[in-house]
Structure formats: structure tokens, C-alpha cells
Design an enzyme around this catalytic site. Structure first.
Site: not given
Length: 284
Positions: A130-131, A138, A147, A174
Site C-alpha cells: 500500500d501507499i 489526501n 485519486d 490505497e
């Protein structure tokens, strides 16, 4: 005739219209054929055989024409329905933002991959990633930029996975998941490290560069169901987060939770964690 058949009334109206049309066509064709074959004199004497022949030809011609037209229309409707169902199925299995499989699509495809790999005696290695600090992206840049980051990372993963036969999906939020078939632990680790480097990038968004990194957890299939395999990869991912993010942690065989290790201090490194054979590549 209604353009769309929604209610029972629409069904009745549609059916009645088709019955009236079929009856009208039959009557017109019958009159035309009888006039051309028997003439217009209603009081003329004709042979019974001629009447029977004319009636049979009219019935055969009309029934064949109407049946063919109805069958053709039904086939077109069935083709359209099949195409629509296939598109709906694809949409239900695909993440619209990244174009990757969503979790439902991944679970369905992964079940087939595991079954085929078991039949062929091939190894399966799962990957979870995941990020890093995506919520901060965000919060700082806005969800639209978030996004864009997801779409960019999804493209990197898709382009890497496609030529290598990897199954890749957006697992949720994510987080991304993948399966690698027929690879060794070393190959799987190399793939994850390469992806870790590729995903450590600056994503251009509205004239700004958003720095992005990802953490990866890798686990070999040790039997059981898909959820158990993905949980093991997820445990490795959590350990990668604990190690400082932007790194790869790999579980081999039937290992459980990775043991504690020091936080990466910089540079590319591979080391043994707590004396076992879990490979860690940190701070790429």
C-alpha cells in the site's frame, strides 16, 4: 409499443402488438396469394386440391417468414443481453479508478489461480502493498490528487505485472494485492523490490510533484484457503510499515509474524531479521 418493457402492462401491450401484426401479415399474404393463384371471382368453381395446395403454401410461407423474423430478433436480443451481462460482470469486478481488478474480481481470479497452480504443482507467492502515508497525501493535497496518485501507482503495477503473468488488483483504499505463480522466493523478492523502487516516485499533479513511496509484504503459499495466504502477506506488509515504510518484508514457508528488527538507516540493504531468512530491503 413501449421502448422499454418494465411493467406487466408493458408485457401485455408488447405481446398484443406482435399478435396483431402477425395476424395482419398472415391475412394480407393469404389474400394476395389466393387472388394471384385462384383469381378474384368469388363464385368460381375450383378444385379442392388447388385450395389445399394454396392453403399449404400460404401457411408454410407465412410461418417460415414470421418464425425466421422472430428467431432473428430473439437472437439479436440474446446477443445484446449477453454482451450487457458480460459488461456488467466486468464492471462489478473492476476498479474504475485504476482499471485493475477490485477485491471481488481478485478473489474470484485468485481462487482459479490457486486451483490451477495446485494441479500443476506450481508455487504461488502473494504480495500485499500500500501507499505510505496516503491519508497525509489526501489531507495535504486533496482527494482529487489522491485519486491521481492511486491511478498512477495502479498503472505502474499493471504495466509491471502484465508481461510477468502476475495477477494484480486494487484490494481496497490505497492497498493493492497480487499473486505470482511459478516463482521462487528470491524471484518474488526481486519483483517486490523492483516495484518498490518503481513506486518510489514523484507523481505530477496540477503542476506539483507529489512524493510517493510504497511498502510491500510478500508471503509464499503454505496451503489452506486464499484468505489465510493474504493474511500472511498482510502481516509482512505491517512489518514493513514498522520498519519505516518504503521497504519489502518477505515471509517464507510457514513462518508466522516477522520478528522485530531495527529501523532501516538508509541506502539499499538486504539483511537477516533475527537470524532467520526473511529478507528486508529498506529505504530504497
Amino acid at each position: 409499443m413501449p421502448n422499454q418493457i418494465v411493467t406487466q402492462r408493458d408485457v401485455i401491450r408488447y405481446t398484443a402488438g406482435r399478435v396483431v401484426a402477425a395476424a395482419g401479415i398472415t391475412a394480407i399474404v393469404t389474400i394476395i396469394f389466393l387472388i394471384s393463384d385462384l383469381g378474384t371471382d368469388l363464385h368460381a368453381t375450383v378444385e379442392v386440391g388447388a385450395v389445399v395446395k394454396a392453403s399449404l403454401m400460404v401457411a408454410l410461407g407465412v410461418s417460415t417468414t414470421l418464425s425466421g423474423a422472430m428467431a432473428y430478433r430473439s437472437a439479436r436480443l440474446m446477443r445484446q443481453l449477453t454482451s450487457t451481462r458480460a459488461e456488467l460482470m466486468r464492471m462489478s469486478r473492476t476498479d474504475p479508478l485504476t482499471g485493475l481488478l477490485n477485491r471481488r474480481g481478485f478473489d474470484d481470479a485468485a481462487a482459479s489461480v490457486l486451483a490451477e497452480a495446485a494441479d500443476a504443482g506450481q508455487r504461488v507467492v502473494a504480495l500485499m502493498c500500500d501507499i505510505d502515508r496516503f491519508k497525509a497525501i489526501n489531507d495535504h493535497y486533496g482527494h482529487n490528487i489522491g485519486d491521481r496518485v492511486l491511478a498512477e501507482i495502479g498503472g505502474i503495477l499493471r504495466d509491471f505485472a502484465a508481461p510477468r503473468g502476475m495477477l494484480i488488483a486494487r484490494h481496497g483504499g490505497e492497498e493493492f494485492a497480487g499473486l505470482m505463480v511459478g516463482v521462487s522466493d528470491a524471484q518474488a523478492n526481486d519483483y517486490a523490490m523492483t516495484l518498490c523502487r518503481m513506486c518510489a516516485t514523484d507523481v505530477p499533479c496540477d503542476g506539483r510533484l507529489v512524493p510517493v513511496t510504497m511498502s510491500f509484504g510478500v508471503a509464499a503459499y503454505a496451503g489452506g484457503e486464499l484468505p489465510a495466504l493474504m493474511r500472511r502477506a498482510d502481516l509482512a506488509l505491517y512489518r514493513a510499515k514498522d520498519l519505516g515504510r518504503n521497504c519489502v518484508v518477505q515471509l517464507e514457508g510457514s513462518e508466522g509474524v516477522p520478528a522485530a528488527a531495527t529501523t532501516p538507516s538508509g541506502g539499499v540493504r538486504e539483511t537477516e531479521v533475527a537470524g532467520d531468512h526473511r529478507l528486508v530491503a529498506g529505504d530504497l
